[in-house]
Design an enzyme around this catalytic site. Structure first.
Site, mmCIF file in Angstrom:
data_model
loop_
_atom_site.group_PDB
_atom_site.id
_atom_site.type_symbol
_atom_site.label_atom_id
_atom_site.label_comp_id
_atom_site.label_asym_id
_atom_site.label_seq_id
_atom_site.Cartn_x
_atom_site.Cartn_y
_atom_site.Cartn_z
ATOM 1 N N CYS A 107 0.432 -82.444 -112.648
ATOM 2 C CA CYS A 107 0.532 -81.397 -113.670
ATOM 3 C C CYS A 107 -0.831 -81.125 -114.313
ATOM 4 O O CYS A 107 -1.280 -81.890 -115.169
ATOM 5 C CB CYS A 107 1.543 -81.831 -114.739
ATOM 6 S SG CYS A 107 1.705 -80.621 -116.061
ATOM 7 N N CYS B 87 -0.624 -80.493 -118.056
ATOM 8 C CA CYS B 87 -0.468 -81.669 -118.917
ATOM 9 C C CYS B 87 -1.763 -82.482 -118.995
ATOM 10 O O CYS B 87 -2.101 -83.001 -120.056
ATOM 11 C CB CYS B 87 0.614 -82.609 -118.384
ATOM 12 S SG CYS B 87 2.048 -81.794 -117.713
ATOM 13 N N ASP B 88 -2.444 -82.621 -117.863
ATOM 14 C CA ASP B 88 -3.522 -83.613 -117.784
ATOM 15 C C ASP B 88 -4.929 -83.022 -117.670
ATOM 16 O O ASP B 88 -5.913 -83.765 -117.719
ATOM 17 C CB ASP B 88 -3.278 -84.545 -116.584
ATOM 18 C CG ASP B 88 -1.974 -85.324 -116.736
ATOM 19 O OD1 ASP B 88 -1.588 -85.585 -117.888
ATOM 20 O OD2 ASP B 88 -1.361 -85.645 -115.716
#
Ligand code: NAP
Length: 333
Positions: free
Chosen positions: A137, A140-141
């Site tokens: 992701c 997200c990261d």
């Protein structure tokens, strides 16, 4: 609810299909009960920007869209429970749905909308270093890779969309694809090719992900390279990278329904054109049954259609009983 209470419809899963089914079922006065599962909102909830959902010409983030889906369903009486369904019994009617919190629920009908989960490469280092440089992701990261160099594996829409997103943080993004032609849509290919931070490794696969540290002295491991193999030349190289982002497709979340519903070889719940699964009274919508379109708008549309079929099914059930409704709704799988 008392133990004897029977829900009219239970919806399993909270992606676009589930929330839209909840909206339609709520507006049909069926007071649907939706179990969100662990990944609330499904895959779109971890999408940075949604530009192709009609009605939002300026785009919006995945979490914003999910919040709107939920709000709209609740506005009309859908009940959302933050719980995980871990067992179903479709061999008896009313159906039985059990959840991780210990709940046991009975329902006249069920809509399965459990979606799909990212596929893994299954190479050494992938599992061990997930969270330590391996990610599924970008949204997200990506933040953790400011100024760093990363690899994106895959050649589909997800790989390019996330790869483009990652260039907001990373100094360089290398797309590693097993062929020399991308699968992604033209608009994303054009954008990716125009992005000066993106480079490509064609006809190449990841064989291993390598990390430093994590040797028991308290320092966590940290990805330092990926072993790449060129499928045309056979050449193997140790490619320096700080992160490996993997976007190689999805697997439907159908384990829960093994032995209960007809499931095809790839793991998709089988449905007919009106979203009936193989047990009359059970319907499926979204990516759990759709290996082809897999868009937010198509999943939402399938959720709406499944809820409309539930309404019909319940009408026949009430008027003529399960057998009649089953014959009307169980033929075409
Ligand atoms: P996808 O279209 O199935 O693409 C998966 C990619 O991973 C393909 O390029 C495939 O290579 C590669 N791949 C698969 N297994 C591999 C392996 N073991 N090793 C190396 N590479 C592997 O999946 P996706 O990109 O996640 O997209 C899924 C669906 O969502 C699609 O319908 C897509 O259109 C949609 N989507 C749309 C948007 C958007 O509209 N903005 C954004 C994201 C996703 P091959 O090409 O050689 O098969």
């Amino acid at each position: 609810m008392s133990d004897n209470h029977v829900e009219q419809v239970i919806i399993i899963g909270s992606g676009p299909a589930g929330y839209t089914a909840a909206l339609y079922a709520a507006r049909a006065d069926l007071s649907p009960l939706l179990f969100t599962g662990n990944e609330i909102g499904g895959q779109v909830a971890i999408t940075y920007e949604v530009e192709n959902y009609p009605g939002f010409p300026d785009g919006l983030t995945g979490p914003e869209l999910v919040e709107k889906f939920q709000k709209q369903a609740e506005k009309f009486g859908a009940r959302i429970q933050y719980d995980w369904v871990n067992e179903v019994d479709f061999s008896q009617h009313p159906f039985v749905v059990r959840t991780a919190n210990g709940g046991e629920h009975r329902a006249e009908s069920v809509i399965v909308s459990t979606g799909a989960t990212h596929r893994k490469l299954d190479v050494p280092g992938e599992k061990e270093y997930t969270g330590f440089g391996v990610s599924y992701c970008g949204t997200c990261d990506g933040f953790f890779f400011r100024g760093k160099e990363v690899i994106v594996v895959g050649g589909g829409d997800s790989a390019l969309e996330e790869g483009i997103f990652l260039t907001k943080f990373a100094a360089k993004v290398t797309v590693v694809h097993r062929r020399e032609e991308l699968r992604a849509s033209k608009i994303l290919q054009d954008r990716a090719f125009a992005n000066p931070k993106i480079e490509y490794k064609w006809n190449t696969v990841v064989e291993r992900i390598n990390a430093a540290g994590g040797d028991g002295n308290g320092t966590p491991p940290k990805v330092v390279s990926a072993t790449l193999r060129n499928l045309k030349t056979g050449e193997v190289e140790d490619f320096r990278t700080d992160g490996v982002f993997i976007f190689v497709g999805h697997t439907p979340n159908s384990q829960l329904f093994q032995g209960q519903l007809a499931i095809d070889e790839a793991g998709y719940v089988q449905t007919d054109r009106r979203y009936h699964a193989s047990v009359p009274g059970v319907f499926a919508a979204g990516e759990i049954q759709d290996p082809v379109f897999r868009q937010v708008i198509t999943s939402a549309g399938q959720g709406a259609a499944a809820a409309m079929q539930v309404e019909k099914f319940l009408g026949e059930l009430k008027a003529h009983g399960y057998h009649h409704a089953a014959v009307e709704h169980g033929l075409a799988v």
